[in-house]
Scaffold this motif. Structure first.
Motif, PDB file in Angstrom:
ATOM      1  N   CYS A   1     -52.053  -1.785  19.836  1.00  0.00           N
ATOM      2  CA  CYS A   1     -50.699  -0.794  19.134  1.00  0.00           C
ATOM      3  C   CYS A   1     -49.670  -1.714  20.386  1.00  0.00           C
ATOM      4  CB  CYS A   1     -50.193   0.741  19.217  1.00  0.00           C
ATOM      5  SG  CYS A   1     -49.029   1.681  19.642  1.00  0.00           S
TER       6      CYS A   1
ATOM      7  N   PHE B   1     -63.707  -4.982  35.183  1.00  0.00           N
ATOM      8  CA  PHE B   1     -63.260  -5.153  34.015  1.00  0.00           C
ATOM      9  C   PHE B   1     -64.777  -4.861  32.798  1.00  0.00           C
ATOM     10  CE2 PHE B   1     -59.464  -5.928  36.317  1.00  0.00           C
ATOM     11  CZ  PHE B   1     -58.508  -4.876  35.675  1.00  0.00           C
TER      12      PHE B   1
ATOM     13  N   THR C   1     -50.610  -3.952  25.285  1.00  0.00           N
ATOM     14  CA  THR C   1     -51.275  -4.512  25.237  1.00  0.00           C
ATOM     15  C   THR C   1     -50.446  -6.222  26.110  1.00  0.00           C
ATOM     16  OG1 THR C   1     -49.965  -5.809  23.390  1.00  0.00           O
ATOM     17  CG2 THR C   1     -51.782  -5.190  22.692  1.00  0.00           C
TER      18      THR C   1
ATOM     19  N   THR D   1     -45.336  -1.527  21.570  1.00  0.00           N
ATOM     20  CA  THR D   1     -43.976  -1.822  21.310  1.00  0.00           C
ATOM     21  C   THR D   1     -42.673  -3.474  21.232  1.00  0.00           C
ATOM     22  OG1 THR D   1     -43.313  -1.038  23.283  1.00  0.00           O
ATOM     23  CG2 THR D   1     -42.913   0.739  22.101  1.00  0.00           C
TER      24      THR D   1
ATOM     25  N   LYS E   1     -55.356   3.023  35.641  1.00  0.00           N
ATOM     26  CA  LYS E   1     -55.033   4.646  37.141  1.00  0.00           C
ATOM     27  C   LYS E   1     -52.801   4.568  37.163  1.00  0.00           C
ATOM     28  CE  LYS E   1     -52.898   1.377  38.922  1.00  0.00           C
ATOM     29  NZ  LYS E   1     -52.070   0.392  39.457  1.00  0.00           N
TER      30      LYS E   1
ATOM     31  N   ARG F   1     -40.620  -8.992  32.712  1.00  0.00           N
ATOM     32  CA  ARG F   1     -40.631  -7.519  32.413  1.00  0.00           C
ATOM     33  C   ARG F   1     -41.898  -6.988  32.499  1.00  0.00           C
ATOM     34  NH1 ARG F   1     -45.006  -8.540  29.021  1.00  0.00           N
ATOM     35  NH2 ARG F   1     -44.053  -6.554  27.446  1.00  0.00           N
TER      36      ARG F   1
ATOM     37  N   LEU G   1     -45.722  -9.547  20.928  1.00  0.00           N
ATOM     38  CA  LEU G   1     -46.291  -9.390  21.932  1.00  0.00           C
ATOM     39  C   LEU G   1     -47.570  -9.353  21.018  1.00  0.00           C
ATOM     40  CD1 LEU G   1     -48.123  -9.759  24.562  1.00  0.00           C
ATOM     41  CD2 LEU G   1     -47.734  -7.534  25.209  1.00  0.00           C
TER      42      LEU G   1
ATOM     43  N   ARG H   1     -52.869 -13.008  40.297  1.00  0.00           N
ATOM     44  CA  ARG H   1     -52.346 -11.800  41.151  1.00  0.00           C
ATOM     45  C   ARG H   1     -52.679 -12.233  43.171  1.00  0.00           C
ATOM     46  NH1 ARG H   1     -52.328  -7.975  38.140  1.00  0.00           N
ATOM     47  NH2 ARG H   1     -52.632  -8.254  35.330  1.00  0.00           N
TER      48      ARG H   1
ATOM     49  N   ASN I   1     -60.471  -0.299  37.954  1.00  0.00           N
ATOM     50  CA  ASN I   1     -61.727  -1.083  38.447  1.00  0.00           C
ATOM     51  C   ASN I   1     -62.284  -1.468  39.320  1.00  0.00           C
ATOM     52  OD1 ASN I   1     -59.172  -2.002  39.356  1.00  0.00           O
ATOM     53  ND2 ASN I   1     -60.274  -3.982  38.545  1.00  0.00           N
TER      54      ASN I   1
ATOM     55  N   ASP J   1     -49.114   1.951  43.145  1.00  0.00           N
ATOM     56  CA  ASP J   1     -49.517   1.258  42.010  1.00  0.00           C
ATOM     57  C   ASP J   1     -50.330   0.287  42.302  1.00  0.00           C
ATOM     58  OD1 ASP J   1     -49.751  -0.090  40.001  1.00  0.00           O
ATOM     59  OD2 ASP J   1     -48.146  -1.062  40.306  1.00  0.00           O
TER      60      ASP J   1
ATOM     61  N   THR K   1     -50.341   1.565  29.388  1.00  0.00           N
ATOM     62  CA  THR K   1     -48.702   1.300  29.186  1.00  0.00           C
ATOM     63  C   THR K   1     -48.354   1.292  30.782  1.00  0.00           C
ATOM     64  OG1 THR K   1     -48.706   3.685  28.987  1.00  0.00           O
ATOM     65  CG2 THR K   1     -48.594   1.988  27.016  1.00  0.00           C
TER      66      THR K   1
ATOM     67  N   ALA L   1     -49.734  -7.630  30.130  1.00  0.00           N
ATOM     68  CA  ALA L   1     -50.954  -8.639  31.165  1.00  0.00           C
ATOM     69  C   ALA L   1     -52.584  -8.252  31.699  1.00  0.00           C
ATOM     70  CB  ALA L   1     -50.221  -8.556  32.462  1.00  0.00           C
TER      71      ALA L   1
HETATM   72  N1  LIG Z   1     -56.859  -3.890  38.528  1.00  0.00           N
HETATM   73  C1  LIG Z   1     -56.171  -3.353  38.135  1.00  0.00           C
HETATM   74  O1  LIG Z   1     -56.978  -2.381  37.094  1.00  0.00           O
HETATM   75  C2  LIG Z   1     -54.755  -3.227  37.118  1.00  0.00           C
HETATM   76  C3  LIG Z   1     -54.061  -4.412  36.772  1.00  0.00           C
HETATM   77  C4  LIG Z   1     -52.384  -4.541  36.714  1.00  0.00           C
HETATM   78  C5  LIG Z   1     -51.925  -3.319  35.795  1.00  0.00           C
HETATM   79  N2  LIG Z   1     -53.105  -2.265  35.747  1.00  0.00           N
HETATM   80  C6  LIG Z   1     -52.736  -0.848  35.041  1.00  0.00           C
HETATM   81  O2  LIG Z   1     -52.316  -1.151  33.352  1.00  0.00           O
HETATM   82  C7  LIG Z   1     -51.155  -0.719  33.301  1.00  0.00           C
HETATM   83  C8  LIG Z   1     -50.418  -1.881  32.564  1.00  0.00           C
HETATM   84  O3  LIG Z   1     -50.001  -2.854  33.188  1.00  0.00           O
HETATM   85  P1  LIG Z   1     -50.302  -4.127  33.411  1.00  0.00           P
HETATM   86  O4  LIG Z   1     -49.654  -4.800  33.996  1.00  0.00           O
HETATM   87  O5  LIG Z   1     -50.800  -4.851  31.551  1.00  0.00           O
HETATM   88  O6  LIG Z   1     -47.922  -4.074  32.837  1.00  0.00           O
HETATM   89  P2  LIG Z   1     -47.120  -4.710  31.407  1.00  0.00           P
HETATM   90  O7  LIG Z   1     -46.162  -5.022  31.191  1.00  0.00           O
HETATM   91  O8  LIG Z   1     -47.838  -6.165  31.124  1.00  0.00           O
HETATM   92  O9  LIG Z   1     -47.804  -4.027  29.866  1.00  0.00           O
HETATM   93  C9  LIG Z   1     -47.137  -3.166  29.908  1.00  0.00           C
HETATM   94  C10 LIG Z   1     -47.569  -2.820  27.881  1.00  0.00           C
HETATM   95  O10 LIG Z   1     -47.473  -1.709  27.715  1.00  0.00           O
HETATM   96  C11 LIG Z   1     -45.744  -1.957  26.214  1.00  0.00           C
HETATM   97  N3  LIG Z   1     -45.765  -0.207  26.234  1.00  0.00           N
HETATM   98  C12 LIG Z   1     -44.769  -0.015  27.051  1.00  0.00           C
HETATM   99  N4  LIG Z   1     -44.007   1.643  26.235  1.00  0.00           N
HETATM  100  C13 LIG Z   1     -45.229   1.377  25.437  1.00  0.00           C
HETATM  101  C14 LIG Z   1     -45.948   2.841  24.220  1.00  0.00           C
HETATM  102  N5  LIG Z   1     -44.908   3.601  24.293  1.00  0.00           N
HETATM  103  N6  LIG Z   1     -46.780   2.111  23.423  1.00  0.00           N
HETATM  104  C15 LIG Z   1     -47.112   1.154  23.379  1.00  0.00           C
HETATM  105  N7  LIG Z   1     -47.221  -0.022  24.176  1.00  0.00           N
HETATM  106  C16 LIG Z   1     -46.353   0.527  25.041  1.00  0.00           C
HETATM  107  C17 LIG Z   1     -44.972  -2.855  26.804  1.00  0.00           C
HETATM  108  O11 LIG Z   1     -44.565  -3.199  25.826  1.00  0.00           O
HETATM  109  C18 LIG Z   1     -45.720  -4.019  27.769  1.00  0.00           C
HETATM  110  O12 LIG Z   1     -47.229  -4.522  26.647  1.00  0.00           O
HETATM  111  C19 LIG Z   1     -50.188  -0.030  34.249  1.00  0.00           C
HETATM  112  O13 LIG Z   1     -51.122   1.211  33.701  1.00  0.00           O
HETATM  113  C20 LIG Z   1     -51.043  -0.855  35.158  1.00  0.00           C
HETATM  114  O14 LIG Z   1     -51.215   0.227  36.600  1.00  0.00           O
HETATM  115  C21 LIG Z   1     -54.143  -2.434  36.136  1.00  0.00           C
END
Ligand SMILES: NC(=O)c1ccc[n+]([C@@H]2O[C@H](COP(=O)([O-])OP(=O)(O)OC[C@H]3O[C@@H](n4cnc5c(N)ncnc54)[C@H](O)[C@@H]3O)[C@@H](O)[C@H]2O)c1
Length: 357
Positions: free
Chosen positions: A34, A307, A11, A36, A96, A167, A40, A255, A124, A186, A73, A13
């Motif tokens: 869900c 999205f 859950t 960890t 992705k 983080r 949050l 961003r 997206n 990424d 995640t 960013a």
């Molecule tokens: N344009 C887009 O579509 C776009 C932009 C940003 C991120 N993303 C993708 O989204 C995903 C997450 O990125 P983000 O920026 O939200 O990262 P983030 O670090 O903000 O969020 C990841 C979350 O996963 C949680 N997590 C870690 N291990 C876990 C587990 N075992 N079970 C449950 N939760 C767990 C973390 O605590 C964290 O809150 C990545 O795959 C990233 O590539 C896509």
């Protein structure tokens, strides 16, 4: 119609944007979450008014009320959680990249086939309205035979309100978790996904990537320049990603990075002038042909809309069985493309994506 009950695993960013697809939807309902990170999780549970909230994804997967999950995640967990979810009988949308190596992609695809559940990789950009319109114009032959694609990517800085949450970046710059390649893998996964979607399968690539050390000892793979040839004709693509330390990028979603794309055809051009942010005050989509320039000024160019469409397409595909992009095979092809670029830069040679196993 009964709404599809979906759980988020992760859950962080980006889920603020996923959530837009659930708000006021007749099709989908966010029914469990869900993470960890217990703090949050509690914050999200209140913010979205959603329960139950789990700290272990296996507990969410054993909740029989949940029809589908979105895996959101860090990258190294995508394949493991995706497979567990399919085996638990859930439809799965994975952010992705679907995995960070090819055997895990194959495993996921195989697990999905055997489960009979839908596996969709959420990239997206393919749902961003100006991209969707550009693809429609290209496929209709509006600019003639497709000839080439040019992708320009810029990373800059945001306004005073932009604060990089450590983080979020820490795992991205750890090769074991992020999969290596903040720019090429990424962020670039989106660009290379578009390159395939617009023009077709890749025959071979050549890339130059500068790996430089930035803060915290992290390695940033930028600037990067690449070119490639498509399989089916003498069609080419190229890509340039720059990091401009003093470039201000206005961004509704915090961003400070953006991109623009030029598609060339035998009788015209299409320009998609933005996606992630709002770098320049230009029409989001422009087409030139037959001596005339058409500006699509009123097209929806809110990045968040990609999205909303992406979330709802997944739900609609579960309901009516249509193919929701990216399929597992498409997701794997994009990863092979990204890895081929990295290998090409490393070994200073042309690489074919099929080499990446
Ligand atoms: N344009 C887009 O579509 C776009 C932009 C940003 C991120 N993303 C993708 O989204 C995903 C997450 O990125 P983000 O920026 O939200 O990262 P983030 O670090 O903000 O969020 C990841 C979350 O996963 C949680 N997590 C870690 N291990 C876990 C587990 N075992 N079970 C449950 N939760 C767990 C973390 O605590 C964290 O809150 C990545 O795959 C990233 O590539 C896509």
């Amino acid at each position: 119609m009964t709404k599809l009950k979906v759980g988020f695993i992760g859950t962080g960013a980006i889920t603020d944007l996923h959530y837009l697809g659930y708000k006021d939807s007749d099709l989908v309902e966010l029914s469990a979450i869900c993470d960890t990170d217990a703090d949050l999780l509690e914050k999200r549970s209140k913010q979205w008014n959603v329960k139950p909230a789990y700290t272990d994804y296996r507990d969410l997967l054993s909740n029989e009320d949940i029809d589908a999950v979105e895996v959101i995640t860090p990258h190294h967990l995508h394949a493991e959680i995706g497979k567990a979810a399919l085996k638990a009988g859930k439809h799965v949308s994975i952010q992705k990249p679907m995995a960070i190596n090819i055997p895990d992609c194959d495993d996921l695809i195989d697990t999905a086939e055997r489960s009979g559940k839908l596996l969709r990789i959420f990239e997206n950009f393919r749902y961003y309205p100006p991209m969707v319109k550009a693809k429609q114009l290209l496929d209709e032959g509006s600019i003639g035979e497709p000839l080439s694609i040019r992708i320009k990517v810029v990373q800059g800085v945001g306004g005073d309100d932009w604060e990089i949450p450590y983080r979020r970046w820490k795992w991205r710059f750890d090769p074991a978790q992020g999969g290596e390649g903040r720019v090429i893998l990424d962020y670039g996964y989106h660009h290379f996904s578009l390159a395939i979607w617009f023009m077709g399968e890749i025959e071979k690539v050549k890339a130059w990537i500068t790996n430089r050390t930035i803060q915290n000892g992290w390695i940033l793979d930028s600037p990067a320049v690449a070119m490639w040839k498509y399989k089916d004709a003498d069609k080419y693509g190229n890509y340039e990603a720059m990091t401009s330390d003093n470039l201000f990028v206005p961004s509704k979603y915090g961003r400070p990075e953006d991109e623009w794309i030029e598609l060339s055809g035998s009788k015209g051009f299409i320009w998609i002038n933005r996606c992630t942010s709002e770098l320049m005050d230009r029409a989001p989509l422009v087409m030139y042909r037959d001596g005339e320039t058409t500006e699509f000024k009123d097209i929806d160019s809110d990045w968040g809309s990609s999205f909303v469409s992406g979330v709802r397409d997944f739900a609609a595909a579960i309901n009516d069985g249509h193919t929701s992009t990216l399929t597992g095979q498409e997701g794997k092809a994009v990863l092979q493309f990204c890895r081929a670029l990295q290998l090409s830069a490393k070994e200073n040679r042309e690489v074919r994506p099929e080499e990446i196993l």
